[in-house]
Each structure stands twice: as C-alpha cells, then as structure tokens.
Design an enzyme around this catalytic site. Structure first.
Site, PDB file in Angstrom:
ATOM      1  N   ASN A   1     -22.775 -39.854 -31.717  1.00  0.00           N
ATOM      2  CA  ASN A   1     -22.130 -40.190 -32.989  1.00  0.00           C
ATOM      3  C   ASN A   1     -21.422 -41.533 -32.848  1.00  0.00           C
ATOM      4  O   ASN A   1     -20.992 -41.897 -31.746  1.00  0.00           O
ATOM      5  CB  ASN A   1     -21.095 -39.109 -33.318  1.00  0.00           C
TER       6      ASN A   1
ATOM      7  N   HIS B   1     -18.088 -43.539 -34.239  1.00  0.00           N
ATOM      8  CA  HIS B   1     -16.824 -43.313 -34.939  1.00  0.00           C
ATOM      9  C   HIS B   1     -16.106 -44.652 -35.080  1.00  0.00           C
ATOM     10  O   HIS B   1     -16.024 -45.412 -34.107  1.00  0.00           O
ATOM     11  CB  HIS B   1     -15.957 -42.315 -34.171  1.00  0.00           C
TER      12      HIS B   1
ATOM     13  N   LEU C   1     -19.936 -31.335 -39.300  1.00  0.00           N
ATOM     14  CA  LEU C   1     -19.979 -30.880 -37.916  1.00  0.00           C
ATOM     15  C   LEU C   1     -21.384 -30.355 -37.599  1.00  0.00           C
ATOM     16  O   LEU C   1     -21.997 -29.696 -38.431  1.00  0.00           O
ATOM     17  CB  LEU C   1     -18.964 -29.740 -37.776  1.00  0.00           C
TER      18      LEU C   1
ATOM     19  N   ASN D   1     -25.622 -48.516 -41.000  1.00  0.00           N
ATOM     20  CA  ASN D   1     -25.990 -48.291 -39.597  1.00  0.00           C
ATOM     21  C   ASN D   1     -27.455 -47.870 -39.466  1.00  0.00           C
ATOM     22  O   ASN D   1     -28.157 -48.346 -38.577  1.00  0.00           O
ATOM     23  CB  ASN D   1     -25.055 -47.255 -38.960  1.00  0.00           C
TER      24      ASN D   1
HETATM   25  C1  GAR Z   1     -19.424 -46.094 -40.288  1.00  0.00           C
HETATM   26  O1  GAR Z   1     -18.369 -47.006 -40.230  1.00  0.00           O
HETATM   27  C2  GAR Z   1     -19.245 -45.029 -39.232  1.00  0.00           C
HETATM   28  O2  GAR Z   1     -18.597 -45.480 -38.089  1.00  0.00           O
HETATM   29  C3  GAR Z   1     -18.397 -44.020 -39.967  1.00  0.00           C
HETATM   30  O3  GAR Z   1     -18.895 -44.013 -41.275  1.00  0.00           O
HETATM   31  C4  GAR Z   1     -19.396 -45.318 -41.590  1.00  0.00           C
HETATM   32  C5  GAR Z   1     -20.765 -45.145 -42.203  1.00  0.00           C
HETATM   33  O4  GAR Z   1     -21.221 -46.365 -42.726  1.00  0.00           O
HETATM   34  N1  GAR Z   1     -18.479 -42.734 -39.359  1.00  0.00           N
HETATM   35  C6  GAR Z   1     -17.468 -41.869 -39.358  1.00  0.00           C
HETATM   36  O5  GAR Z   1     -16.395 -42.093 -39.897  1.00  0.00           O
HETATM   37  C7  GAR Z   1     -17.729 -40.563 -38.626  1.00  0.00           C
HETATM   38  N2  GAR Z   1     -16.535 -39.828 -38.435  1.00  0.00           N
HETATM   39  P1  GAR Z   1     -22.750 -46.546 -43.114  1.00  0.00           P
HETATM   40  O6  GAR Z   1     -23.153 -45.348 -43.957  1.00  0.00           O
HETATM   41  O7  GAR Z   1     -22.803 -47.807 -43.882  1.00  0.00           O
HETATM   42  O8  GAR Z   1     -23.551 -46.619 -41.839  1.00  0.00           O
END
Ligand code: GAR
Length: 189
Positions: free
Chosen positions: A102, A104, A87, A14
């Site tokens: 954020n 999710h 958090l 991301n």
């Molecule tokens: C993403 O899918 C994001 O939505 C999730 O972690 C992943 C990070 O991927 N976030 C959560 O679960 C927050 N509770 P990345 O490091 O490749 O961006």
C-alpha cells in the site's frame, strides 16, 4: 510475465503513473483493477489504459470469496493498493503474504490508521505544524497502515503551506518513487 493487480478508490493518478511506467515493458503487465466506487475517475483511466476492471461492493468484498477467487485465478505477483481506502479481508491478506503493498501519504507510523487517508492526512499535518511529511510504502496486514515499511521518502512542509500544497508535494514523491519500488519488488521475487 509478471502480473500486477491494482486496487483503487478514487482519482487514480497513482494507477496512471504505474501503468505508464510499465507500459513499454514486456515482462510486467497490469492484469486487473478492482475499484469500490462506480463513479471513480480511476475507472475512466483504466478504460483508457486498457486495464480490465471490476467494481466491488462491501458485500462482495467482505461476505463472499468472489474477489479472493478472482485473485486466485489471476495469481498476481504483486497486489498494489494505490489509493484504496478499504481494509483488505483476512482471507486475502493471509493468502498473499508479502505480496500486497500500500502507499500512504505520510511518514508512518505518524498519521496512519482508520480515517487517515488522502486530504485528511495533509490537513492534520498542516494543523499540527509539521515541518516534514512524506510517503510510506508498506506491506499490508489486517490493520490499517501497520504492515512492515518497505520505503519512505520525505518532503519539507513550509509554515505557509496549505493542505493542497502538501498534497502536491506528496503526489510528486508518489510519482517519482512508487513505480520504481514496485519494479524493485518484482525483480527481487
Ligand atoms: C494518494 O495520495 C495515496 O497515497 C492516498 O490516496 C491518494 C490517492 O490518489 N492513499 C491513502 O490515503 C491510503 N490510506 P490517486 O487516486 O490520485 O492515486
């Protein structure tokens, strides 16, 4: 110049997508990245993308005002949690109202809360035989995944889908929508 500060814990797809989306924009910069894992791949990405970063630990984050002070010095227009699993401290949440968001990987309020992150979410979705999942982009408050929802997008979950299949669909949604939502929020300020 609008400033975006990123928080991430892991791979950083991301972060990469957001940085690439805004790379050609002269009005928006990725000012800083905070990461809580010293061996996270997102740090390699930050280095390649030229985003300054620092590694935080629980003590510095929760028992001192170091990160808060850094944020006050930067004065970000938006703080983006992009795969950040801790958090946010109350002091930071209260100082940046409607400026911390954020992403999710589920359709909140389903599959949110402590321990519900990344692959755990997709495994629960498959286990419960959901036919739909998706992404939620929301404001951050002092509780996990409970702030006001800004945007959601959904995808189908097929009976034969594995957690990895769902993760792949979710990543596509994140890639398509997260940078655009950030862009819109910055424009609306
Ligand atoms: C993403 O899918 C994001 O939505 C999730 O972690 C992943 C990070 O991927 N976030 C959560 O679960 C927050 N509770 P990345 O490091 O490749 O961006």
């Amino acid at each position: 110049m609008k400033k975006v500060v990123l928080f991430a814990s892991g791979n950083g797809t991301n972060v990469q997508q957001i940085a690439e989306y805004f790379a050609c924009r002269k009005d928006i910069e990725m000012s800083y990245l905070f990461c809580n894992k010293k061996d996270a791949y997102v740090l390699k990405r930050a280095e390649n993308l030229g985003i300054p970063f620092s590694i935080i630990n629980r003590h510095s984050f929760y028992d001192t005002s170091e990160v808060y002070a850094q944020l006050q010095a930067i004065q970000p227009d938006l703080i983006v949690l992009a795969g950040f699993l801790w958090l946010m401290p109350t002091e930071i949440v209260r100082s940046f109202p409607k400026k911390i968001i954020n992403i999710h990987p589920a359709l909140l309020p389903k599959y949110g809360g402590k321990g519900m992150y990344g692959h755990h979410v997709h495994e629960a979705v498959v286990k419960n035989k959901e036919s739909v999942s998706g992404i939620s982009i929301h404001y951050v408050n002092e509780h996990y995944d409970e702030g006001d929802i800004i945007f959601q997008a959904s995808c189908q979950v097929l009976p034969q889908d594995t957690a990895d299949d769902v993760a792949a669909k979710i990543h596509l949604l994140e890639k398509e929508h997260f940078p655009k939502v950030i862009d819109r929020l910055l424009k609306e300020q």
